[in-house]
Design a protein around this motif. Sequence first.
Motif, PDB file in Angstrom:
ATOM      1  N   VAL A  48     -14.998  -5.021  12.549  1.00  0.00           N
ATOM      2  CA  VAL A  48     -15.772  -5.465  13.924  1.00  0.00           C
ATOM      3  C   VAL A  48     -16.640  -6.684  13.577  1.00  0.00           C
ATOM      4  O   VAL A  48     -17.667  -6.275  12.865  1.00  0.00           O
ATOM      5  CB  VAL A  48     -16.300  -4.186  14.403  1.00  0.00           C
ATOM      6  N   VAL A  49     -16.272  -7.701  14.380  1.00  0.00           N
ATOM      7  CA  VAL A  49     -17.350  -8.934  14.235  1.00  0.00           C
ATOM      8  C   VAL A  49     -18.640  -8.635  14.648  1.00  0.00           C
ATOM      9  O   VAL A  49     -18.873  -7.977  15.751  1.00  0.00           O
ATOM     10  CB  VAL A  49     -16.930 -10.166  14.927  1.00  0.00           C
ATOM     11  N   GLY A  50     -19.626  -8.797  13.618  1.00  0.00           N
ATOM     12  CA  GLY A  50     -21.224  -8.330  13.997  1.00  0.00           C
ATOM     13  C   GLY A  50     -21.785  -7.659  12.991  1.00  0.00           C
ATOM     14  O   GLY A  50     -21.098  -7.606  11.811  1.00  0.00           O
ATOM     15  N   GLY A  51     -22.794  -6.946  13.175  1.00  0.00           N
ATOM     16  CA  GLY A  51     -23.683  -6.380  12.647  1.00  0.00           C
ATOM     17  C   GLY A  51     -24.945  -6.912  11.770  1.00  0.00           C
ATOM     18  O   GLY A  51     -25.628  -6.245  11.228  1.00  0.00           O
ATOM     19  N   LEU A  52     -25.044  -7.979  12.050  1.00  0.00           N
ATOM     20  CA  LEU A  52     -26.437  -8.640  11.723  1.00  0.00           C
ATOM     21  C   LEU A  52     -26.975  -9.328  12.652  1.00  0.00           C
ATOM     22  O   LEU A  52     -26.486  -9.813  13.689  1.00  0.00           O
ATOM     23  CB  LEU A  52     -25.995  -9.824  10.524  1.00  0.00           C
ATOM     24  N   ASN A  53     -28.409  -9.354  12.747  1.00  0.00           N
ATOM     25  CA  ASN A  53     -29.030  -9.705  13.750  1.00  0.00           C
ATOM     26  C   ASN A  53     -29.158 -11.369  13.719  1.00  0.00           C
ATOM     27  O   ASN A  53     -29.282 -11.867  12.520  1.00  0.00           O
ATOM     28  CB  ASN A  53     -30.710  -9.378  13.728  1.00  0.00           C
ATOM     29  N   PHE A  54     -28.947 -12.141  14.592  1.00  0.00           N
ATOM     30  CA  PHE A  54     -28.837 -13.523  14.624  1.00  0.00           C
ATOM     31  C   PHE A  54     -30.397 -14.226  14.285  1.00  0.00           C
ATOM     32  O   PHE A  54     -30.360 -15.256  13.399  1.00  0.00           O
ATOM     33  CB  PHE A  54     -28.725 -14.048  15.962  1.00  0.00           C
ATOM     34  N   GLU A  55     -31.506 -13.581  14.408  1.00  0.00           N
ATOM     35  CA  GLU A  55     -32.783 -14.035  14.219  1.00  0.00           C
ATOM     36  C   GLU A  55     -33.262 -13.925  12.783  1.00  0.00           C
ATOM     37  O   GLU A  55     -33.768 -14.877  12.262  1.00  0.00           O
ATOM     38  CB  GLU A  55     -33.898 -13.789  15.464  1.00  0.00           C
ATOM     39  N   ILE A  69     -27.878  -4.700  12.322  1.00  0.00           N
ATOM     40  CA  ILE A  69     -28.466  -4.184  13.562  1.00  0.00           C
ATOM     41  C   ILE A  69     -26.998  -3.727  14.399  1.00  0.00           C
ATOM     42  O   ILE A  69     -25.812  -3.915  13.889  1.00  0.00           O
ATOM     43  CB  ILE A  69     -28.944  -5.315  14.724  1.00  0.00           C
ATOM     44  N   ASP A  70     -27.137  -2.786  15.403  1.00  0.00           N
ATOM     45  CA  ASP A  70     -25.812  -2.423  15.979  1.00  0.00           C
ATOM     46  C   ASP A  70     -25.902  -3.238  17.122  1.00  0.00           C
ATOM     47  O   ASP A  70     -26.315  -3.024  18.040  1.00  0.00           O
ATOM     48  CB  ASP A  70     -26.139  -0.761  16.336  1.00  0.00           C
ATOM     49  N   ASN A  71     -24.842  -4.081  16.861  1.00  0.00           N
ATOM     50  CA  ASN A  71     -24.520  -4.993  18.037  1.00  0.00           C
ATOM     51  C   ASN A  71     -23.191  -4.831  18.515  1.00  0.00           C
ATOM     52  O   ASN A  71     -22.633  -6.110  19.101  1.00  0.00           O
ATOM     53  CB  ASN A  71     -25.178  -6.236  17.799  1.00  0.00           C
ATOM     54  N   ARG A 130       0.929  -1.181  -0.078  1.00  0.00           N
ATOM     55  CA  ARG A 130       0.136  -0.053  -0.129  1.00  0.00           C
ATOM     56  C   ARG A 130       0.929   1.263   0.002  1.00  0.00           C
ATOM     57  O   ARG A 130       1.910   1.286   0.199  1.00  0.00           O
ATOM     58  CB  ARG A 130      -0.704   0.308   1.314  1.00  0.00           C
ATOM     59  N   LEU A 131       0.333   2.327  -0.350  1.00  0.00           N
ATOM     60  CA  LEU A 131       0.829   3.648  -0.214  1.00  0.00           C
ATOM     61  C   LEU A 131       0.916   4.027   1.165  1.00  0.00           C
ATOM     62  O   LEU A 131       0.166   3.286   2.073  1.00  0.00           O
ATOM     63  CB  LEU A 131       0.014   4.626  -0.927  1.00  0.00           C
ATOM     64  N   PRO A 132       1.245   5.031   1.825  1.00  0.00           N
ATOM     65  CA  PRO A 132       1.587   5.368   3.107  1.00  0.00           C
ATOM     66  C   PRO A 132      -0.008   5.664   3.658  1.00  0.00           C
ATOM     67  O   PRO A 132      -1.000   6.118   2.850  1.00  0.00           O
ATOM     68  CB  PRO A 132       2.355   6.510   3.183  1.00  0.00           C
ATOM     69  N   THR A 133      -0.214   5.234   4.810  1.00  0.00           N
ATOM     70  CA  THR A 133      -1.733   5.422   5.381  1.00  0.00           C
ATOM     71  C   THR A 133      -2.163   6.793   5.603  1.00  0.00           C
ATOM     72  O   THR A 133      -1.485   7.610   6.227  1.00  0.00           O
ATOM     73  CB  THR A 133      -1.728   4.618   6.686  1.00  0.00           C
ATOM     74  N   THR A 134      -3.311   7.032   4.873  1.00  0.00           N
ATOM     75  CA  THR A 134      -3.928   8.494   4.893  1.00  0.00           C
ATOM     76  C   THR A 134      -5.162   8.198   5.615  1.00  0.00           C
ATOM     77  O   THR A 134      -6.023   9.245   5.802  1.00  0.00           O
ATOM     78  CB  THR A 134      -4.040   9.206   3.709  1.00  0.00           C
ATOM     79  N   GLY A 135      -5.793   7.158   5.704  1.00  0.00           N
ATOM     80  CA  GLY A 135      -7.230   6.760   6.511  1.00  0.00           C
ATOM     81  C   GLY A 135      -7.371   5.488   6.855  1.00  0.00           C
ATOM     82  O   GLY A 135      -6.563   4.469   6.700  1.00  0.00           O
ATOM     83  N   LEU A 136      -8.400   5.468   7.788  1.00  0.00           N
ATOM     84  CA  LEU A 136      -8.833   4.276   8.482  1.00  0.00           C
ATOM     85  C   LEU A 136     -10.232   3.956   8.241  1.00  0.00           C
ATOM     86  O   LEU A 136     -10.932   4.835   8.222  1.00  0.00           O
ATOM     87  CB  LEU A 136      -8.657   4.269  10.074  1.00  0.00           C
ATOM     88  N   ASN A 137     -10.563   2.880   8.007  1.00  0.00           N
ATOM     89  CA  ASN A 137     -12.044   2.359   7.600  1.00  0.00           C
ATOM     90  C   ASN A 137     -12.484   1.505   8.716  1.00  0.00           C
ATOM     91  O   ASN A 137     -11.872   0.165   8.297  1.00  0.00           O
ATOM     92  CB  ASN A 137     -12.272   2.045   6.285  1.00  0.00           C
ATOM     93  N   THR A 138     -13.503   1.766   9.630  1.00  0.00           N
ATOM     94  CA  THR A 138     -13.979   0.850  10.563  1.00  0.00           C
ATOM     95  C   THR A 138     -15.301   0.297  10.245  1.00  0.00           C
ATOM     96  O   THR A 138     -16.196   1.384   9.924  1.00  0.00           O
ATOM     97  CB  THR A 138     -13.675   1.231  11.979  1.00  0.00           C
ATOM     98  N   SER A 139     -15.803  -0.915   9.875  1.00  0.00           N
ATOM     99  CA  SER A 139     -16.969  -1.386   9.521  1.00  0.00           C
ATOM    100  C   SER A 139     -17.059  -2.759  10.265  1.00  0.00           C
ATOM    101  O   SER A 139     -16.391  -3.514  10.529  1.00  0.00           O
ATOM    102  CB  SER A 139     -17.203  -1.426   8.359  1.00  0.00           C
ATOM    103  N   TYR A 140     -18.538  -3.000  10.265  1.00  0.00           N
ATOM    104  CA  TYR A 140     -18.885  -4.396  10.539  1.00  0.00           C
ATOM    105  C   TYR A 140     -18.490  -5.287   9.715  1.00  0.00           C
ATOM    106  O   TYR A 140     -18.407  -5.121   8.547  1.00  0.00           O
ATOM    107  CB  TYR A 140     -20.597  -4.397  10.826  1.00  0.00           C
ATOM    108  N   THR A 141     -18.310  -6.556   9.893  1.00  0.00           N
ATOM    109  CA  THR A 141     -17.827  -7.499   9.106  1.00  0.00           C
ATOM    110  C   THR A 141     -19.360  -8.307   8.468  1.00  0.00           C
ATOM    111  O   THR A 141     -19.052  -9.141   7.745  1.00  0.00           O
ATOM    112  CB  THR A 141     -17.196  -8.852   9.921  1.00  0.00           C
ATOM    113  N   ASN A 142     -20.555  -7.844   8.742  1.00  0.00           N
ATOM    114  CA  ASN A 142     -21.764  -8.457   8.388  1.00  0.00           C
ATOM    115  C   ASN A 142     -21.807  -9.897   8.678  1.00  0.00           C
ATOM    116  O   ASN A 142     -22.309 -10.652   7.760  1.00  0.00           O
ATOM    117  CB  ASN A 142     -21.756  -8.005   6.766  1.00  0.00           C
ATOM    118  N   THR A 143     -21.561 -10.300   9.661  1.00  0.00           N
ATOM    119  CA  THR A 143     -21.630 -11.544  10.427  1.00  0.00           C
ATOM    120  C   THR A 143     -22.400 -11.431  11.438  1.00  0.00           C
ATOM    121  O   THR A 143     -22.611 -10.154  12.092  1.00  0.00           O
ATOM    122  CB  THR A 143     -20.490 -12.260  10.797  1.00  0.00           C
ATOM    123  N   VAL A 144     -23.190 -12.719  11.977  1.00  0.00           N
ATOM    124  CA  VAL A 144     -23.877 -12.539  13.367  1.00  0.00           C
ATOM    125  C   VAL A 144     -22.728 -12.314  14.341  1.00  0.00           C
ATOM    126  O   VAL A 144     -21.537 -12.814  14.294  1.00  0.00           O
ATOM    127  CB  VAL A 144     -24.666 -13.748  13.627  1.00  0.00           C
TER     128      VAL A 144
END
Length: 120
Positions: free
Chosen positions: A96-103, A108-110, A21-35
Amino acid sequence: MLTIRPAVCRLRVDTFPTRERLPTTGLNTSYTNTVPDNRIDAHAMGYFDACMGYLGCTFHYVIRLDGVDEIGRNPKTLSSRGRSTTRRHDTIFIGVVGGLNFEDGKRIDNITDTQRKAVA
């Protein structure tokens, strides 16, 4: 206290490295879209992403439910994650592990308190 550790076993992205990669200029934090599941780690994300047609784990770091931060791919290499191809060249992606409702499988914000501390 932040704990960063390598994945528990060898990942596909270790076998098939990508360009640097080029030198870091940004961070992207998101859910992994998993339960939210304690078994989901960098190795599991590598498997999930490979099933979606990627070379392996698309996140540089994966934050588990217990707040442990695992290295998903070499932070110095490119990732195929992200909508903008130009941002992929200088951004570190954190999943970040999560992001989906198990049911029902809907978004969902979990995020857990330990994950929140690891992100901060």
